[in-house]
Motif scaffolding. Sequence first.
Motif, PDB file in Angstrom:
ATOM      1  N   PHE A  25       0.860  -1.177   0.000  1.00  0.00           N
ATOM      2  CA  PHE A  25       0.000   0.000   0.000  1.00  0.00           C
ATOM      3  C   PHE A  25       0.898   1.228   0.000  1.00  0.00           C
ATOM      4  CE2 PHE A  25      -2.665  -3.285   1.712  1.00  0.00           C
ATOM      5  CZ  PHE A  25      -3.940  -2.989   1.269  1.00  0.00           C
ATOM      6  N   SER A  77      -3.174   1.839  -4.101  1.00  0.00           N
ATOM      7  CA  SER A  77      -3.370   3.184  -3.550  1.00  0.00           C
ATOM      8  C   SER A  77      -4.795   3.612  -3.879  1.00  0.00           C
ATOM      9  CB  SER A  77      -2.355   4.175  -4.123  1.00  0.00           C
ATOM     10  OG  SER A  77      -2.756   4.606  -5.402  1.00  0.00           O
ATOM     11  N   SER A  78      -5.175   4.773  -3.366  1.00  0.00           N
ATOM     12  CA  SER A  78      -6.538   5.252  -3.612  1.00  0.00           C
ATOM     13  C   SER A  78      -6.642   6.029  -4.924  1.00  0.00           C
ATOM     14  CB  SER A  78      -7.017   6.120  -2.441  1.00  0.00           C
ATOM     15  OG  SER A  78      -6.165   7.227  -2.286  1.00  0.00           O
ATOM     16  N   ASP A 113      -7.944   1.637  -5.088  1.00  0.00           N
ATOM     17  CA  ASP A 113      -8.735   1.482  -3.864  1.00  0.00           C
ATOM     18  C   ASP A 113      -9.343   2.848  -3.528  1.00  0.00           C
ATOM     19  OD1 ASP A 113      -9.755   0.358  -1.490  1.00  0.00           O
ATOM     20  OD2 ASP A 113      -7.924   0.802  -0.381  1.00  0.00           O
ATOM     21  N   LYS A 132     -11.078   3.283  -0.399  1.00  0.00           N
ATOM     22  CA  LYS A 132     -10.210   2.894   0.731  1.00  0.00           C
ATOM     23  C   LYS A 132     -10.712   1.659   1.482  1.00  0.00           C
ATOM     24  CE  LYS A 132      -8.432   7.574   1.364  1.00  0.00           C
ATOM     25  NZ  LYS A 132      -9.166   8.275   0.341  1.00  0.00           N
ATOM     26  N   ARG A 140      -7.762  -0.879   2.042  1.00  0.00           N
ATOM     27  CA  ARG A 140      -6.907  -0.316   3.105  1.00  0.00           C
ATOM     28  C   ARG A 140      -7.539  -0.582   4.476  1.00  0.00           C
ATOM     29  NH1 ARG A 140      -2.765   3.345   3.229  1.00  0.00           N
ATOM     30  NH2 ARG A 140      -2.702   3.451   0.983  1.00  0.00           N
ATOM     31  N   LYS A 141      -8.859  -0.392   4.576  1.00  0.00           N
ATOM     32  CA  LYS A 141      -9.565  -0.636   5.840  1.00  0.00           C
ATOM     33  C   LYS A 141      -9.571  -2.125   6.188  1.00  0.00           C
ATOM     34  CE  LYS A 141     -12.549   3.338   5.261  1.00  0.00           C
ATOM     35  NZ  LYS A 141     -13.720   3.717   4.480  1.00  0.00           N
ATOM     36  N   VAL A 186      -4.584  -0.771   7.373  1.00  0.00           N
ATOM     37  CA  VAL A 186      -3.403   0.050   7.108  1.00  0.00           C
ATOM     38  C   VAL A 186      -3.601   1.408   7.766  1.00  0.00           C
ATOM     39  CG1 VAL A 186      -1.994   1.151   5.324  1.00  0.00           C
ATOM     40  CG2 VAL A 186      -2.956  -1.125   4.929  1.00  0.00           C
ATOM     41  N   SER A 228      -2.982   5.412   8.836  1.00  0.00           N
ATOM     42  CA  SER A 228      -2.540   6.662   8.212  1.00  0.00           C
ATOM     43  C   SER A 228      -1.302   7.118   8.972  1.00  0.00           C
ATOM     44  CB  SER A 228      -3.622   7.731   8.313  1.00  0.00           C
ATOM     45  OG  SER A 228      -4.725   7.350   7.536  1.00  0.00           O
ATOM     46  N   PRO A 268      -2.051   8.669   3.646  1.00  0.00           N
ATOM     47  CA  PRO A 268      -2.294   7.229   3.754  1.00  0.00           C
ATOM     48  C   PRO A 268      -0.969   6.529   4.060  1.00  0.00           C
ATOM     49  CG  PRO A 268      -3.198   8.117   1.711  1.00  0.00           C
ATOM     50  CD  PRO A 268      -2.362   9.196   2.328  1.00  0.00           C
ATOM     51  N   ARG A 302       2.137   3.700   4.323  1.00  0.00           N
ATOM     52  CA  ARG A 302       2.921   2.907   3.378  1.00  0.00           C
ATOM     53  C   ARG A 302       3.263   1.598   4.108  1.00  0.00           C
ATOM     54  NH1 ARG A 302       5.735   4.787  -0.744  1.00  0.00           N
ATOM     55  NH2 ARG A 302       5.843   6.903   0.104  1.00  0.00           N
ATOM     56  N   ASP A 337       5.908  -1.673   7.972  1.00  0.00           N
ATOM     57  CA  ASP A 337       5.227  -0.388   8.037  1.00  0.00           C
ATOM     58  C   ASP A 337       6.280   0.697   8.205  1.00  0.00           C
ATOM     59  OD1 ASP A 337       3.763   1.877   8.652  1.00  0.00           O
ATOM     60  OD2 ASP A 337       2.602   0.951  10.250  1.00  0.00           O
TER      61      ASP A 337
END
Length: 156
Positions: A37, A71-72, A94, A97, A100-101, A105, A107, A114, A116, A132
């Motif tokens: 991500f 990514s978004s 995404d 998101k 990601r949720k 992941v 922020s 967002p 990484r 992370d």
Amino acid sequence: MALKIGDRIPDFLAKDAKGDDFDSRELIEKKPLVIYFYPKDNTPGCTAEACGFRDQYEDFKDLGAEVIGISSDSVDSHQKFAKQYKLPFILLSDSDKNIRKLFGVPSNIFGLLPGRVTYVVDRNGVIKLIFDSMMAAKHMPRALEMIREISEGRAK
């Protein structure tokens, strides 16, 4: 709740850079995966990270693994990003998101960017590494090292 090492990754659907439907179930339990991500296409860190995965992509493929960047950004943005930097791996949009949720992941930088985060998943869909770090250049080497361990049967 964030996924942890030892958890099985959730199934998810998304659009890839070509606008095609992507279903994670088509790869889970077939090959090891690197799912990373990242915050945004065409930013210095994200471009360096993507190009790192691009430059070592054949090593991942030789070890039987697939690389997926998420990514978004929109499908259109991913398409331009992939074309400009000749990215051979899967990029997923995404935009809502939800993926990601699903992974949990976080922020970073006071919730403004967002996160990484890179996940390395074995052939059974079990997470073997979660890395992370906002240090973009460190993700690819860590992922490749874990994929090597998985392919050699050394991963815990």
